[in-house]
Enzyme design. Structure first.
Site, PDB file in Angstrom:
ATOM      1  N   TYR A   6     115.608  -9.930 -22.623  1.00 15.58           N
ATOM      2  CA  TYR A   6     115.453 -11.130 -23.447  1.00 15.58           C
ATOM      3  C   TYR A   6     114.983 -10.712 -24.843  1.00 15.58           C
ATOM      4  O   TYR A   6     113.814 -10.446 -25.081  1.00 15.58           O
ATOM      5  CB  TYR A   6     114.471 -12.120 -22.807  1.00 15.58           C
ATOM      6  CG  TYR A   6     114.890 -12.624 -21.436  1.00 15.58           C
ATOM      7  CD1 TYR A   6     116.211 -12.522 -20.998  1.00 15.58           C
ATOM      8  CD2 TYR A   6     113.966 -13.217 -20.572  1.00 15.58           C
ATOM      9  CE1 TYR A   6     116.586 -12.977 -19.739  1.00 15.58           C
ATOM     10  CE2 TYR A   6     114.337 -13.680 -19.318  1.00 15.58           C
ATOM     11  CZ  TYR A   6     115.644 -13.540 -18.909  1.00 15.58           C
ATOM     12  OH  TYR A   6     116.013 -13.997 -17.663  1.00 15.58           O
TER      13      TYR A   6
ATOM     14  N   HIS B 180     118.155  -7.303 -12.274  1.00 11.13           N
ATOM     15  CA  HIS B 180     118.755  -8.428 -13.015  1.00 11.13           C
ATOM     16  C   HIS B 180     120.181  -8.713 -12.538  1.00 11.13           C
ATOM     17  O   HIS B 180     120.564  -9.875 -12.352  1.00 11.13           O
ATOM     18  CB  HIS B 180     118.728  -8.118 -14.518  1.00 11.13           C
ATOM     19  CG  HIS B 180     118.522  -9.320 -15.369  1.00 11.13           C
ATOM     20  ND1 HIS B 180     117.917  -9.278 -16.592  1.00 11.13           N
ATOM     21  CD2 HIS B 180     118.849 -10.626 -15.181  1.00 11.13           C
ATOM     22  CE1 HIS B 180     117.882 -10.500 -17.125  1.00 11.13           C
ATOM     23  NE2 HIS B 180     118.434 -11.325 -16.271  1.00 11.13           N
TER      24      HIS B 180
ATOM     25  N   PRO C 129     117.089 -24.146 -14.029  1.00  6.09           N
ATOM     26  CA  PRO C 129     117.065 -25.263 -13.069  1.00  6.09           C
ATOM     27  C   PRO C 129     117.469 -26.610 -13.665  1.00  6.09           C
ATOM     28  O   PRO C 129     117.792 -27.542 -12.924  1.00  6.09           O
ATOM     29  CB  PRO C 129     115.599 -25.293 -12.613  1.00  6.09           C
ATOM     30  CG  PRO C 129     114.835 -24.680 -13.730  1.00  6.09           C
ATOM     31  CD  PRO C 129     115.734 -23.620 -14.298  1.00  6.09           C
TER      32      PRO C 129
ATOM     33  N   ARG D 281     120.329 -25.187 -18.095  1.00  2.00           N
ATOM     34  CA  ARG D 281     120.179 -24.784 -19.503  1.00  2.00           C
ATOM     35  C   ARG D 281     119.954 -25.985 -20.418  1.00  2.00           C
ATOM     36  O   ARG D 281     120.447 -26.038 -21.534  1.00  2.00           O
ATOM     37  CB  ARG D 281     121.399 -23.982 -19.962  1.00  2.00           C
ATOM     38  CG  ARG D 281     121.649 -22.751 -19.098  1.00  2.00           C
ATOM     39  CD  ARG D 281     122.992 -22.102 -19.331  1.00  2.00           C
ATOM     40  NE  ARG D 281     123.153 -20.936 -18.470  1.00  2.00           N
ATOM     41  CZ  ARG D 281     123.546 -21.001 -17.195  1.00  2.00           C
ATOM     42  NH1 ARG D 281     123.814 -22.169 -16.639  1.00  2.00           N
ATOM     43  NH2 ARG D 281     123.655 -19.900 -16.473  1.00  2.00           N
TER      44      ARG D 281
HETATM   45  N1  NAP Z   1     117.870 -14.073 -13.610  1.00  2.00           N
HETATM   46  C1  NAP Z   1     118.746 -14.462 -14.507  1.00  2.00           C
HETATM   47  O1  NAP Z   1     119.859 -13.946 -14.577  1.00  2.00           O
HETATM   48  C2  NAP Z   1     118.382 -15.568 -15.447  1.00  2.00           C
HETATM   49  C3  NAP Z   1     119.371 -16.173 -16.241  1.00  2.00           C
HETATM   50  C4  NAP Z   1     118.996 -17.208 -17.089  1.00  2.00           C
HETATM   51  C5  NAP Z   1     117.684 -17.631 -17.137  1.00  2.00           C
HETATM   52  N2  NAP Z   1     116.746 -17.024 -16.370  1.00  2.00           N
HETATM   53  C6  NAP Z   1     115.338 -17.464 -16.375  1.00  2.00           C
HETATM   54  O2  NAP Z   1     115.297 -18.872 -16.165  1.00  2.00           O
HETATM   55  C7  NAP Z   1     114.519 -19.484 -17.187  1.00  2.00           C
HETATM   56  C8  NAP Z   1     115.022 -20.888 -17.482  1.00  2.00           C
HETATM   57  O3  NAP Z   1     116.404 -20.848 -17.733  1.00  2.00           O
HETATM   58  P1  NAP Z   1     117.153 -21.542 -18.959  1.00  2.00           P
HETATM   59  O4  NAP Z   1     116.322 -21.548 -20.179  1.00  2.00           O
HETATM   60  O5  NAP Z   1     118.473 -20.904 -18.980  1.00  2.00           O
HETATM   61  O6  NAP Z   1     117.429 -23.014 -18.432  1.00  2.00           O
HETATM   62  P2  NAP Z   1     116.616 -24.346 -18.120  1.00  2.00           P
HETATM   63  O7  NAP Z   1     115.219 -24.051 -17.808  1.00  2.00           O
HETATM   64  O8  NAP Z   1     117.464 -25.064 -17.150  1.00  2.00           O
HETATM   65  O9  NAP Z   1     116.742 -25.132 -19.479  1.00  2.00           O
HETATM   66  C9  NAP Z   1     116.021 -24.795 -20.625  1.00  2.00           C
HETATM   67  C10 NAP Z   1     116.459 -25.765 -21.699  1.00  2.00           C
HETATM   68  O10 NAP Z   1     116.170 -27.088 -21.269  1.00  2.00           O
HETATM   69  C11 NAP Z   1     115.470 -27.809 -22.251  1.00  2.00           C
HETATM   70  N3  NAP Z   1     114.491 -28.650 -21.550  1.00  2.00           N
HETATM   71  C12 NAP Z   1     113.397 -28.238 -20.853  1.00  2.00           C
HETATM   72  N4  NAP Z   1     112.753 -29.293 -20.337  1.00  2.00           N
HETATM   73  C13 NAP Z   1     113.457 -30.386 -20.703  1.00  2.00           C
HETATM   74  C14 NAP Z   1     113.279 -31.761 -20.470  1.00  2.00           C
HETATM   75  N5  NAP Z   1     112.256 -32.224 -19.759  1.00  2.00           N
HETATM   76  N6  NAP Z   1     114.203 -32.627 -20.995  1.00  2.00           N
HETATM   77  C15 NAP Z   1     115.248 -32.171 -21.723  1.00  2.00           C
HETATM   78  N7  NAP Z   1     115.457 -30.870 -21.974  1.00  2.00           N
HETATM   79  C16 NAP Z   1     114.566 -29.971 -21.468  1.00  2.00           C
HETATM   80  C17 NAP Z   1     114.818 -26.768 -23.131  1.00  2.00           C
HETATM   81  O11 NAP Z   1     114.778 -27.250 -24.445  1.00  2.00           O
HETATM   82  P3  NAP Z   1     113.357 -27.598 -25.145  1.00  2.00           P
HETATM   83  O12 NAP Z   1     112.843 -26.311 -25.635  1.00  2.00           O
HETATM   84  O13 NAP Z   1     113.771 -28.543 -26.201  1.00  2.00           O
HETATM   85  O14 NAP Z   1     112.490 -28.224 -24.099  1.00  2.00           O
HETATM   86  C18 NAP Z   1     115.743 -25.552 -23.011  1.00  2.00           C
HETATM   87  O15 NAP Z   1     116.683 -25.499 -24.042  1.00  2.00           O
HETATM   88  C19 NAP Z   1     114.631 -18.519 -18.367  1.00  2.00           C
HETATM   89  O16 NAP Z   1     113.564 -18.679 -19.262  1.00  2.00           O
HETATM   90  C20 NAP Z   1     114.612 -17.190 -17.676  1.00  2.00           C
HETATM   91  O17 NAP Z   1     113.279 -16.799 -17.415  1.00  2.00           O
HETATM   92  C21 NAP Z   1     117.089 -16.015 -15.514  1.00  2.00           C
END
Ligand code: NAP
Length: 393
Positions: free
Chosen positions: A119, A188, A268, A271
């Site tokens: 990241y 990963h 979850p 994105r």
């Molecule tokens: N293992 C893997 O391959 C892998 C891949 C991807 C991600 N990850 C991990 O999973 C974590 C989360 O994944 P992600 O960031 O891809 O997706 P996510 O948690 O599904 O979504 C994050 C996005 O949702 C928005 N958000 C959060 N809460 C919200 C709400 N209550 N209402 C509306 N929008 C909201 C955020 O924007 P705001 O900032 O505006 O709230 C952000 O842009 C990452 O940080 C990482 O640690 C792991």
């Protein structure tokens, strides 16, 4: 493993921890115990016995257990995905604000923070090292190895889970994060050139050396999980899972249930899409957002898939929940060993998301929600061809 057996495991684990703490048999046990006690402070606050979290404040008041036996890890029922604090989710707050948000999450009982070498690369771990300085005895920080980097640039066509690279990433992640032990070290992505047994053995050694507490795997199939688990018990599988991507239900989640392995759904809220703030007009930052590379985030796909978000809105509206809360609560109601890690840059979203951990859906509500969402075909695949080739089928 069924829930009843898992509870037995939890009891065995507690017994083990007690014995180990007395005999000094396990290197990292005191850390685990103190982290558990720190979150119990937050947990007690709902009954007014602690000043850590005010009673009306959005906070995590429950724990969940990932993994079982010696591989078990007790964490807040919801974690925090740190990636978007400075990587891949468009505009982000400055360092001071991001650190303040992480401190809010800790004070509200979150004990699981997820990052990775890739990241940034590196800059998310560096941020989290600064943010969690002084909090090391209260939280777990989990990181990931396995992508290949040459001079700080990812070689996207290859993975590198060689023992030498796993050890190198571990040392560097420990240094950037400023901790002596990683709460969990995930592979990963699977490396086609490295048998998972070798990977598991290497992480096993790092656990013995006290550099890593637990072993995790991302986006692997059931066969890989079983083979890895036979060498070093896996604490959690971290893969994409939400109402628009339910593939883990086919074989990975049943195997996790059978082997007593926890599950950490990444992205979850899909994105951010299931939160309802993304439309076909949303402009992703071309320099810092991978969503623009995903077929599910083209304007056409977004327009078609917004019908799914509308189902979540409608379901939540009659119950007083937002779409993001419905998405997170659905995951948490699926199994008691699921710990989602939503990411956010905003205190308001953090509060909204944490409150989802208190939502209970009946079996009928779960069925109705699933049927209403399943009636709408999802437009666009979750990954492009290059990214899809990296996830095991
Ligand atoms: N293992 C893997 O391959 C892998 C891949 C991807 C991600 N990850 C991990 O999973 C974590 C989360 O994944 P992600 O960031 O891809 O997706 P996510 O948690 O599904 O979504 C994050 C996005 O949702 C928005 N958000 C959060 N809460 C919200 C709400 N209550 N209402 C509306 N929008 C909201 C955020 O924007 P705001 O900032 O505006 O709230 C952000 O842009 C990452 O940080 C990482 O640690 C792991």
């Amino acid at each position: 493993m069924r829930k009843e057996n898992r509870n037995d495991c939890d009891m065995n684990r507690r017994g083990f921890l007690k014995t180990a703490a007395v005999t000094g048999a396990a290197l990292c046990v005191p850390t685990v115990l103190s982290k558990t006690m720190a979150t119990e402070k937050a947990a007690n606050s709902s009954s007014g016995t602690s000043v850590t979290v005010g009673s009306g404040m959005a906070a995590i008041r429950n724990h969940r257990t990932l993994g079982s036996g010696r591989a078990s890890m007790e964490v807040s029922a919801m974690g925090f995905g740190c990636m978007g604090l400075n990587y891949h989710r468009s505009q982000h707050p400055d360092k001071k604000q991001a650190i303040a948000l992480v401190h809010e999450a800790v004070e509200r009982g979150v004990t699981l923070f997820d990052t990775a070498e890739s990241y940034g690369p590196y800059k998310n771990e560096l941020l989290m090292g600064e943010a969690l300085k002084g909090y090391g005895d209260r939280v777990f920080v989990t990181s990931k190895f396995g992508h290949k980097f040459v001079n700080g640039v990812q070689v996207k066509s290859e993975e590198d889970s060689s023992p030498a690279n796993i050890r190198k990433v571990c040392e560097e992640s420990l240094r950037r994060l400023g901790v002596e032990t990683l709460g969990m070290f995930y592979q990963h992505r699977a490396d086609p050139d490295m048998p998972v047994e070798v990977v598991a053995e290497t992480v096993r050694e790092l656990i013995r050396e006290g550099k890593v507490l637990h072993f995790g795997l991302c986006e692997v199939n059931a066969d890989t999980i079983r083979r890895a688990h036979a060498i070093q018990p896996v604490t959690a599988v971290q893969s994409e899972y939400h109402l628009m991507h339910r593939t883990p239900e086919e074989s990975v989640l049943p195997l996790c249930a059978e082997l007593g392995i926890g599950f950490v759904p990444y992205s979850p809220i899909n994105r951010g899409f299931l939160g309802g703030a993304i439309t076909e007009y949303t402009q992703f930052d071309a320099t810092n957002d991978n969503r623009q590379t995903l077929p599910r985030f083209t304007p056409e796909a977004i327009r078609a898939n917004l019908r799914i978000v509308e189902v979540l809105h409608a379901f939540g509206r009659t119950r007083g929940y937002t779409a993001a809360q419905v998405a997170l609560a659905w995951l948490m109601n699926k199994h008691p060993w699921i710990v989602p890690i939503p990411g956010t840059t905003k205190l308001s979203h953090l509060e909204e998301n944490l409150r989802a951990a208190d939502i209970h859906f009946t079996a009928e509500e779960m069925r109705n929600l699933e049927e209403a969402v399943a009636a709408i075909p999802v437009t666009g695949s979750r990954y492009n061809a290059e990214q899809e080739a990296k996830v095991q089928k």
